[in-house]
Design a protein around this motif. Structure first.
Motif, PDB file in Angstrom:
ATOM      1  N   LEU A   1       0.844  -1.191   0.000  1.00 29.58           N
ATOM      2  CA  LEU A   1       0.000   0.000   0.000  1.00 29.58           C
ATOM      3  C   LEU A   1       0.887   1.251   0.000  1.00 29.58           C
ATOM      4  O   LEU A   1       0.618   2.221  -0.704  1.00 29.58           O
ATOM      5  N   PHE A   2       1.954   1.194   0.774  1.00 24.25           N
ATOM      6  CA  PHE A   2       2.898   2.309   0.834  1.00 24.25           C
ATOM      7  C   PHE A   2       3.448   2.591  -0.562  1.00 24.25           C
ATOM      8  O   PHE A   2       3.472   3.731  -1.031  1.00 24.25           O
ATOM      9  N   GLU A   3       3.861   1.531  -1.216  1.00 25.21           N
ATOM     10  CA  GLU A   3       4.431   1.684  -2.556  1.00 25.21           C
ATOM     11  C   GLU A   3       3.394   2.215  -3.544  1.00 25.21           C
ATOM     12  O   GLU A   3       3.693   3.070  -4.386  1.00 25.21           O
ATOM     13  N   HIS A   4       2.177   1.740  -3.415  1.00 27.81           N
ATOM     14  CA  HIS A   4       1.090   2.200  -4.284  1.00 27.81           C
ATOM     15  C   HIS A   4       0.889   3.716  -4.129  1.00 27.81           C
ATOM     16  O   HIS A   4       0.825   4.454  -5.110  1.00 27.81           O
ATOM     17  N   HIS A   5       0.787   4.146  -2.870  1.00 31.70           N
ATOM     18  CA  HIS A   5       0.579   5.577  -2.614  1.00 31.70           C
ATOM     19  C   HIS A   5       1.779   6.420  -3.058  1.00 31.70           C
ATOM     20  O   HIS A   5       1.621   7.542  -3.514  1.00 31.70           O
ATOM     21  N   LEU A   6       2.952   5.847  -2.902  1.00 34.54           N
ATOM     22  CA  LEU A   6       4.160   6.542  -3.325  1.00 34.54           C
ATOM     23  C   LEU A   6       4.117   6.795  -4.836  1.00 34.54           C
ATOM     24  O   LEU A   6       4.421   7.888  -5.314  1.00 34.54           O
TER      25      LEU A   6
ATOM     26  N   GLY B   1      -0.877  10.361   5.299  1.00 37.97           N
ATOM     27  CA  GLY B   1      -1.098   8.922   5.241  1.00 37.97           C
ATOM     28  C   GLY B   1       0.193   8.164   4.953  1.00 37.97           C
ATOM     29  O   GLY B   1       0.488   7.147   5.580  1.00 37.97           O
ATOM     30  N   LEU B   2       0.967   8.695   3.999  1.00 40.90           N
ATOM     31  CA  LEU B   2       2.238   8.055   3.639  1.00 40.90           C
ATOM     32  C   LEU B   2       3.219   8.061   4.814  1.00 40.90           C
ATOM     33  O   LEU B   2       3.910   7.072   5.067  1.00 40.90           O
TER      34      LEU B   2
ATOM     35  N   LYS C   1       6.145   5.226   9.066  1.00 40.90           N
ATOM     36  CA  LYS C   1       6.502   5.031  10.482  1.00 40.90           C
ATOM     37  C   LYS C   1       6.132   3.628  10.930  1.00 40.90           C
ATOM     38  O   LYS C   1       6.897   2.943  11.606  1.00 40.90           O
ATOM     39  N   GLN C   2       4.934   3.203  10.526  1.00 42.74           N
ATOM     40  CA  GLN C   2       4.456   1.869  10.891  1.00 42.74           C
ATOM     41  C   GLN C   2       5.394   0.782  10.367  1.00 42.74           C
ATOM     42  O   GLN C   2       5.597  -0.246  11.001  1.00 42.74           O
TER      43      GLN C   2
END
Ligand SMILES: [Fe+2]
Length: 183
Positions: free
Chosen positions: A8-13, A118-119, A124-125
């Motif tokens: 999800l992180f990569e998607h948002h990035l 959000g990113l 951090k998570q």
């Protein structure tokens, strides 16, 4: 595929990588079309800041061992479309287009602020401390731009003519404003 927080992180990035590049172009267009000099100079300055934000995203991609790739950001597409449709189809008065542009820029900044928050939370998570602080630099820039545009937007909102000044026989608010306009 997005089955994990990492994905999800990569998607948002990737979405932000797309959004920022679209913003560079949109800001240059808005700078060109703006009549108010301060607004135009502001958009040009923001375009340069945004170019640096694109580079910063590339550093984040690199830090997580991924190639920078764009994922269509439909949200930013929508905001840009809203601006260009208005500029193209409503034949706006110069001061009205300026006010609309400042507002459009502000909407885009707010969108980016939410996206970066959000990113950062996700980073951090995932224990990506350096990446989170890189993204925070951008977030702070977006927040500063947003404050600037908010002031511009208020100022420009007051410099538009009103129905009574326009002398086009339209009914004014006080005596029964009509939304139909030119119909
Ligand atoms: Fe940005």
């Amino acid at each position: 595929m997005a089955k994990t927080a990492n994905q999800l992180f990569e998607h948002h990035l990737r979405e932000m990588y797309d959004a920022e590049q679209k913003m560079v172009r949109a800001l240059r267009t808005m700078a060109r079309k703006a009549t108010n000099r301060k607004l135009s100079a502001g958009f040009t300055r923001h375009a340069k800041t945004t170019e640096r934000q694109v580079k910063r995203l590339e550093r984040v991609f690199k830090a997580v061992g991924r190639k920078p790739r764009r994922q269509t950001c439909a949200g930013m597409d929508g905001l840009i479309e809203e601006y260009s449709t208005f500029a193209r189809e409503e034949k706006p008065e110069k001061s009205v287009l300026d006010a609309f542009s400042a507002e459009a820029g502000l909407k885009a900044e707010h969108y980016e602020i939410v996206a970066y928050k959000g990113l950062i939370d996700l980073a951090k998570q995932l224990g990506l401390k350096n990446e989170a602080s890189l993204l925070k630099e951008t977030l702070q820039e977006e927040e500063a731009t947003s404050r600037e545009l908010e002031q511009m937007s208020k100022l420009l909102g007051k410099s538009m003519p009103m129905d009574d000044d326009a002398g086009d026989g339209q009914t004014s608010w006080s005596s029964g404003f009509s939304l139909s306009g030119k119909a």
